[in-house]
Design an enzyme around this catalytic site. Structure first.
Site, PDB file in Angstrom:
ATOM      1  N   VAL A  14       0.844  -1.209   0.000  1.00  0.00           N
ATOM      2  CA  VAL A  14       0.000   0.000   0.000  1.00  0.00           C
ATOM      3  C   VAL A  14       0.877   1.257   0.000  1.00  0.00           C
ATOM      4  O   VAL A  14       0.668   2.181  -0.795  1.00  0.00           O
ATOM      5  CB  VAL A  14      -0.953   0.009   1.229  1.00  0.00           C
ATOM      6  CG1 VAL A  14      -1.670   1.341   1.351  1.00  0.00           C
ATOM      7  CG2 VAL A  14      -1.956  -1.138   1.135  1.00  0.00           C
ATOM      8  N   ASP A  35      10.478   2.662   7.112  1.00  0.00           N
ATOM      9  CA  ASP A  35       9.925   1.328   7.374  1.00  0.00           C
ATOM     10  C   ASP A  35      10.808   0.672   8.425  1.00  0.00           C
ATOM     11  O   ASP A  35      12.010   0.986   8.508  1.00  0.00           O
ATOM     12  CB  ASP A  35       9.894   0.485   6.083  1.00  0.00           C
ATOM     13  CG  ASP A  35       8.960  -0.716   6.195  1.00  0.00           C
ATOM     14  OD1 ASP A  35       7.867  -0.681   5.583  1.00  0.00           O
ATOM     15  OD2 ASP A  35       9.300  -1.693   6.909  1.00  0.00           O
ATOM     16  N   GLY A  80       2.052  -1.882   9.378  1.00  0.00           N
ATOM     17  CA  GLY A  80       1.296  -2.821  10.190  1.00  0.00           C
ATOM     18  C   GLY A  80       1.212  -4.177   9.554  1.00  0.00           C
ATOM     19  O   GLY A  80       1.905  -4.469   8.589  1.00  0.00           O
ATOM     20  N   ARG A  89     -10.764  -7.330   9.293  1.00  0.00           N
ATOM     21  CA  ARG A  89      -9.927  -6.179   9.607  1.00  0.00           C
ATOM     22  C   ARG A  89      -9.827  -5.968  11.118  1.00  0.00           C
ATOM     23  O   ARG A  89      -8.819  -5.526  11.640  1.00  0.00           O
ATOM     24  CB  ARG A  89     -10.496  -4.927   8.947  1.00  0.00           C
ATOM     25  CG  ARG A  89     -10.405  -4.948   7.444  1.00  0.00           C
ATOM     26  CD  ARG A  89     -10.956  -3.662   6.878  1.00  0.00           C
ATOM     27  NE  ARG A  89     -10.883  -3.653   5.424  1.00  0.00           N
ATOM     28  CZ  ARG A  89     -11.863  -4.110   4.645  1.00  0.00           C
ATOM     29  NH1 ARG A  89     -12.966  -4.585   5.166  1.00  0.00           N
ATOM     30  NH2 ARG A  89     -11.738  -4.054   3.335  1.00  0.00           N
ATOM     31  N   ALA A 119      -4.037   4.725   6.935  1.00  0.00           N
ATOM     32  CA  ALA A 119      -4.665   3.733   6.045  1.00  0.00           C
ATOM     33  C   ALA A 119      -4.664   2.339   6.661  1.00  0.00           C
ATOM     34  O   ALA A 119      -5.431   1.481   6.236  1.00  0.00           O
ATOM     35  CB  ALA A 119      -3.949   3.693   4.703  1.00  0.00           C
ATOM     36  N   ASN A 121      -5.294  -0.968   8.698  1.00  0.00           N
ATOM     37  CA  ASN A 121      -6.556  -1.512   9.216  1.00  0.00           C
ATOM     38  C   ASN A 121      -6.418  -2.071  10.631  1.00  0.00           C
ATOM     39  O   ASN A 121      -5.327  -2.459  11.017  1.00  0.00           O
ATOM     40  CB  ASN A 121      -7.028  -2.640   8.282  1.00  0.00           C
ATOM     41  CG  ASN A 121      -7.747  -2.072   7.072  1.00  0.00           C
ATOM     42  OD1 ASN A 121      -8.530  -1.144   7.200  1.00  0.00           O
ATOM     43  ND2 ASN A 121      -7.469  -2.637   5.902  1.00  0.00           N
ATOM     44  N   ASP A 124     -10.734   2.541  11.041  1.00  0.00           N
ATOM     45  CA  ASP A 124     -11.489   3.422  11.948  1.00  0.00           C
ATOM     46  C   ASP A 124     -10.909   3.355  13.364  1.00  0.00           C
ATOM     47  O   ASP A 124     -10.830   4.367  14.065  1.00  0.00           O
ATOM     48  CB  ASP A 124     -12.973   3.018  11.959  1.00  0.00           C
ATOM     49  CG  ASP A 124     -13.549   3.029  10.555  1.00  0.00           C
ATOM     50  OD1 ASP A 124     -13.592   4.102   9.942  1.00  0.00           O
ATOM     51  OD2 ASP A 124     -13.920   1.947  10.043  1.00  0.00           O
ATOM     52  N   ASP A 149     -14.262   2.018  -0.464  1.00  0.00           N
ATOM     53  CA  ASP A 149     -15.584   1.403  -0.663  1.00  0.00           C
ATOM     54  C   ASP A 149     -16.465   2.303  -1.529  1.00  0.00           C
ATOM     55  O   ASP A 149     -17.203   1.826  -2.392  1.00  0.00           O
ATOM     56  CB  ASP A 149     -16.246   1.165   0.707  1.00  0.00           C
ATOM     57  CG  ASP A 149     -15.260   0.571   1.690  1.00  0.00           C
ATOM     58  OD1 ASP A 149     -15.055  -0.644   1.665  1.00  0.00           O
ATOM     59  OD2 ASP A 149     -14.636   1.349   2.457  1.00  0.00           O
ATOM     60  N   THR A 150     -16.367   3.615  -1.302  1.00  0.00           N
ATOM     61  CA  THR A 150     -17.165   4.569  -2.079  1.00  0.00           C
ATOM     62  C   THR A 150     -16.736   4.556  -3.540  1.00  0.00           C
ATOM     63  O   THR A 150     -17.567   4.600  -4.449  1.00  0.00           O
ATOM     64  CB  THR A 150     -17.016   5.992  -1.479  1.00  0.00           C
ATOM     65  OG1 THR A 150     -17.598   5.967  -0.169  1.00  0.00           O
ATOM     66  CG2 THR A 150     -17.701   7.040  -2.321  1.00  0.00           C
ATOM     67  N   ARG A 152     -15.373   2.018  -5.109  1.00  0.00           N
ATOM     68  CA  ARG A 152     -15.868   0.747  -5.676  1.00  0.00           C
ATOM     69  C   ARG A 152     -17.357   0.865  -5.996  1.00  0.00           C
ATOM     70  O   ARG A 152     -17.819   0.442  -7.058  1.00  0.00           O
ATOM     71  CB  ARG A 152     -15.673  -0.386  -4.655  1.00  0.00           C
ATOM     72  CG  ARG A 152     -14.225  -0.808  -4.495  1.00  0.00           C
ATOM     73  CD  ARG A 152     -14.036  -1.721  -3.283  1.00  0.00           C
ATOM     74  NE  ARG A 152     -12.677  -2.234  -3.222  1.00  0.00           N
ATOM     75  CZ  ARG A 152     -12.082  -2.640  -2.100  1.00  0.00           C
ATOM     76  NH1 ARG A 152     -12.715  -2.578  -0.939  1.00  0.00           N
ATOM     77  NH2 ARG A 152     -10.846  -3.099  -2.123  1.00  0.00           N
ATOM     78  N   HIS A 176     -15.101   0.786   7.648  1.00  0.00           N
ATOM     79  CA  HIS A 176     -14.429   0.226   6.471  1.00  0.00           C
ATOM     80  C   HIS A 176     -14.296  -1.270   6.771  1.00  0.00           C
ATOM     81  O   HIS A 176     -13.303  -1.726   7.321  1.00  0.00           O
ATOM     82  CB  HIS A 176     -13.057   0.886   6.288  1.00  0.00           C
ATOM     83  CG  HIS A 176     -12.236   0.206   5.218  1.00  0.00           C
ATOM     84  ND1 HIS A 176     -12.677   0.033   3.940  1.00  0.00           N
ATOM     85  CD2 HIS A 176     -11.001  -0.369   5.274  1.00  0.00           C
ATOM     86  CE1 HIS A 176     -11.760  -0.601   3.231  1.00  0.00           C
ATOM     87  NE2 HIS A 176     -10.737  -0.864   4.028  1.00  0.00           N
ATOM     88  N   THR A 230      -4.561  -5.855  -1.548  1.00  0.00           N
ATOM     89  CA  THR A 230      -5.174  -4.806  -2.376  1.00  0.00           C
ATOM     90  C   THR A 230      -4.333  -3.542  -2.200  1.00  0.00           C
ATOM     91  O   THR A 230      -3.944  -3.231  -1.079  1.00  0.00           O
ATOM     92  CB  THR A 230      -6.628  -4.488  -1.943  1.00  0.00           C
ATOM     93  OG1 THR A 230      -6.598  -3.846  -0.669  1.00  0.00           O
ATOM     94  CG2 THR A 230      -7.480  -5.734  -1.872  1.00  0.00           C
TER      95      THR A 230
END
Ligand code: NAD
Length: 316
Positions: A14, A35, A80, A89, A119, A121, A124, A149-150, A152, A176, A230
């Site tokens: 990601v 990292d 993470g 998640r 970002a 997970n 939230d 999600d929006t 998609r 999410h 993803t």
């Protein structure tokens, strides 16, 4: 001229995709990669610099460490544990909270006073965790929430009605995750509500819509089972969020924002459309929901709150 500086913590799939989108879209002047695997961060910086000759904007990219965080405008965390096939998640919450504790303590010790973009997970929960650990104002912690999600959802609705995705205006809100809520009642195409097109007496169209929302909800496992992760959708979404902040766009994006009475809820971060500018989250947009959507959102809030309680992070 002010130099914009983004520090990215976590250069996995990601993070690397986000970095590539930032370079390709000429969004920031300076990009520092951190990292726990510093050789990986170094290699990503080298690889990105190999494309600089062909990029439209000379971004300064290098790997770094926490000392680079002090004067950053944005710190984006994509570090993470990544999602595996059988885990939800929310399963990551404890492990990633541990990782975030050490990252945020290190960042805040430098005197960082900018905006956190999260970002990792469960996003939230990790956004709330970042607010708690950092002590920064609520609006300066922004999770990617239901941005992916929006995107998609609008893509599939556009495809179904054969219109450009940009002409679909609608949101997925809530967690999410599995309890997300697609807001059909407020979705429009070219300013016309799609409910006008989805005849409620037409079982076929009702079923098609359910298929679309199921595909949106299940997109992550369906991609992960095929390619392991993803990253393109979230990478480009993160770049859009970064641009909205750095260019003070006042763009409305469905991010993980702190609720303070909006939608009848308090003391959690959750995906809701919000106005995003140079100072972070400027306003949460309280969109109108029908009864079924409201019930689903309440359930989503409950799920996030149960997880926050489990982590003993809430203000009660
Ligand atoms: P990944 O395993 O490829 O990368 C994670 C990176 O974090 C690794 O490079 C690892 O070395 C690094 N890391 C671990 N601990 C660290 C620490 N303490 N300090 C610095 N770096 C550390 O995972 P990924 O596929 O890039 O996913 C990253 C996160 O993004 C996951 O939590 C994943 O679930 C999440 N994600 C979110 C969305 C969204 O819509 N919000 C979409 C996709 C993935």
């Amino acid at each position: 001229m002010k130099i914009n500086k983004v520090v990215l913590i976590g250069t996995g799939t990601v993070g690397a995709t986000y970095a590539y989108a930032l370079l390709n879209q000429a969004i920031t002047d300076e990009l520092i990669l951190i990292d726990v695997d510093s050789e990986k961060a170094k290699a990503e910086a080298m690889d990105l610099n190999d494309g600089m000759y062909y990029a439209d904007h000379p971004t300064q990219i290098r790997h770094g460490d926490f000392n680079d965080c002090k004067d950053a405008d944005i710190i984006c965390i994509t570090a993470g544990v990544s999602q595996t096939k059988n885990a939800t998640r929310l399963d990551f919450a404890e492990k990633n909270t541990e990782i975030f504790k050490s990252i945020i303590d290190n960042v805040m010790q430098t005197g960082f006073d900018g905006i956190f973009v999260i970002a990792s997970n469960p996003v939230d929960i990790m956004t709330y965790v970042t607010w708690k650990f950092s002590g920064l104002p609520k609006g300066r912690i922004i999770g990617t929430g239901t941005m992916l999600d929006t995107s998609r959802y609008c893509h599939l609705i556009g495809e179904y009605f054969d219109v450009n995705v940009k002409d679909v205006n609608g949101y997925v809100i809530g967690e999410h995750g599995d309890s997300q809520v697609a807001c059909l009642s407020s979705t429009t195409i070219g300013s016309r509500p799609i409910l006008e097109k989805l005849d409620t007496n037409d079982d076929m169209k009702q079923k098609d819509f359910k298929d679309i929302t199921d595909r949106v909800r299940d997109a992550a496992p369906s991609i992960i089972s095929r390619k392991g992760a993803t990253f393109y959708g979230i990478g480009i979404g993160l770049a859009k969020l970064t641009r909205a902040i750095l260019r003070d766009e006042n763009a409305i994006l469905p991010v993980s924002a702190y609720l303070n009475g909006e939608y009848g809820h308090n003391d959690l971060y959750i995906g809701v459309p919000s106005v995003i500018g140079r100072k972070g989250i400027l306003q949460v947009i309280d969109i109108e929901l029908d009864n079924a959507e409201k019930v689903k959102l309440d359930k989503s809030v409950q799920i996030i709150k149960e997880n926050l309680n489990m982590l003993k992070l809430q203000n009660d």
